[in-house]
Design an enzyme around this catalytic site. Structure first.
Site, PDB file in Angstrom:
ATOM      1  N   CYS A 134     -14.960 -10.685 -75.029  1.00  0.00           N
ATOM      2  CA  CYS A 134     -16.250 -10.722 -74.078  1.00  0.00           C
ATOM      3  C   CYS A 134     -14.592 -10.034 -72.897  1.00  0.00           C
ATOM      4  O   CYS A 134     -14.076 -10.330 -72.360  1.00  0.00           O
ATOM      5  CB  CYS A 134     -16.095 -11.730 -73.169  1.00  0.00           C
ATOM      6  N   CYS A 137     -15.570 -11.273 -69.418  1.00  0.00           N
ATOM      7  CA  CYS A 137     -15.513 -11.928 -68.891  1.00  0.00           C
ATOM      8  C   CYS A 137     -13.915 -12.156 -69.191  1.00  0.00           C
ATOM      9  O   CYS A 137     -13.642 -12.880 -67.909  1.00  0.00           O
ATOM     10  CB  CYS A 137     -16.161 -12.959 -69.567  1.00  0.00           C
ATOM     11  N   ASP A 138     -13.111 -12.061 -69.480  1.00  0.00           N
ATOM     12  CA  ASP A 138     -11.710 -12.823 -69.612  1.00  0.00           C
ATOM     13  C   ASP A 138     -10.637 -11.842 -69.131  1.00  0.00           C
ATOM     14  O   ASP A 138      -8.743 -11.580 -68.969  1.00  0.00           O
ATOM     15  CB  ASP A 138     -11.816 -12.913 -70.852  1.00  0.00           C
TER      16      ASP A 138
END
Ligand code: NDP
Length: 309
Positions: A134, A137-138
């Site tokens: 992701c 997300c990261d």
């Protein structure tokens, strides 16, 4: 046979949020947590983009808190999974993995999606230590660093362009000599100076040390094996919506995602609603999943009132 008003299947942000709203509406929801309690989010570490947490929040703690919040209002949260379901007529019938039979007036499907991984042992070893599925997300953790994205579809192209805005350099590892992505996405990737596409390459191994990922070993179609140095390794080879159990009954799209009517979370079966990533190939965020869980609970509430159930 146990008779319930709302059966919620899944314990990610969508399922728990649906349970919070349904229990506060006195609908006595029963939620089955499934195989992966807390859902996909628990495969990451810190969540920095969930609103309300200025310093970020540990993903497991966030999901734990959502579950407790639902339980506080009386949601019946059960470990285990629904093994069989029959959505042919209301009340719907379900069987859990302990052999308990249920009859449900309404169902909220919130079983999520699972990111596909390559299946390399080294990829598993560095998951959460440089390996991620992701970018949204990261990606933030790799600002001004070098990363690689595997895949040649729209997801991979989207991840690569997103990461290119944050990172010094992005390699795209594409196994054929063409993208699968739409032309517009391809053009965006090819027009981004800090993305380098490595065509005809397969990942042999993710390289790393005790601190995490340091590189990737690649095998090109011509037989050459070479290493690239990267700090992060992102998977963009697709997701699998966890909709298999429901496919005989509810309409799914060409990629297996449950189709909802768009304005609401209603599926093709009256009284069955879908929330979160199982019905969302596009946004796939914890906050969008939570929002759709809320919508599903409100849709259920209205449905039960309309049907005087
Ligand atoms: P896709 O199935 O479209 O693409 C998967 C990509 O990963 C392909 O390039 C495929 O290669 C590659 N791949 C698969 N397995 C491996 C493997 N083991 N090793 C290396 N590469 C591999 O998945 P997406 O998630 O990209 O897209 C799913 C759907 O969602 C599509 O319909 C897409 O259009 C849509 N989507 C739309 C977006 C948008 O409109 N903004 C954003 C994201 C997705 P190969 O081509 O060789 O099979």
């Amino acid at each position: 046979m146990e008779r319930i008003r709302v059966l919620i299947i899944g314990s990610g942000p969508a399922g728990y949020t649906a349970a919070i709203y349904a229990s506060r509406a006195a609908l006595s929801p029963v939620l089955y947590e499934g195989m992966e309690r807390g859902g996909q989010l628990t495969t990451t570490t810190v969540v920095e983009n969930y609103p309300g947490f200025a310093e970020g929040v540990d993903a497991n703690q966030l999901m734990e808190a959502m579950g407790k919040q639902a339980a506080r209002f009386g949601a019946d949260i059960r470990p285990g999974r629904i093994k069989e379901i029959d959505l042919s007529s209301r009340p719907f019938r379900a069987l859990d993995d302990k052999g308990r039979e249920l009859e449900a007036e309404t169902v909220i499907i919130a079983t999520g999606a699972t990111a596909k991984y390559l299946g390399l042992p080294s990829e598993g070893k560095y998951r959460g230590m440089g390996v991620s599925a992701c970018a949204t997300c990261d990606g933030f953790f790799y600002r001004k660093k070098v990363v690689a994205v595997v895949g040649g579809g729209d997801s991979a192209c989207e991840e690569a362009t997103y990461l290119a805005g944050l990172c010094k350099k992005v390699y795209m590892i594409v196994r054929r000599d063409v993208f699968r992505a739409s032309v517009a996405m391809q053009e965006r990737v090819l027009g981004t100076p800090n993305i380098e596409v490595l065509w005809n390459c397969n990942t042999q191994e993710v390289l790393g040390d005790e601190y995490g990922v340091t590189g990737v070993r690649l095998l090109r179609k011509d037989g050459e094996v070479f290493d690239i140095q990267v700090d992060g390794f992102f998977l963009g080879i697709g997701h699998h919506p966890n909709a298999d159990l429901f496919r005989p009954w509810v309409e799914v799209d060409e990629n297996g995602y449950i189709v909802t009517d768009g304005r609401t979370t209603a599926t093709s079966v009256e009284g069955v609603f879908a929330a979160g990533d199982v019905a969302d190939p596009r946004y796939r965020q914890a906050v969008t999943a939570a929002a759709s869980g809320c919508r599903a609970a409100l849709d259920v509430e209205k449905f039960l009132i309309d049907h005087k159930a």
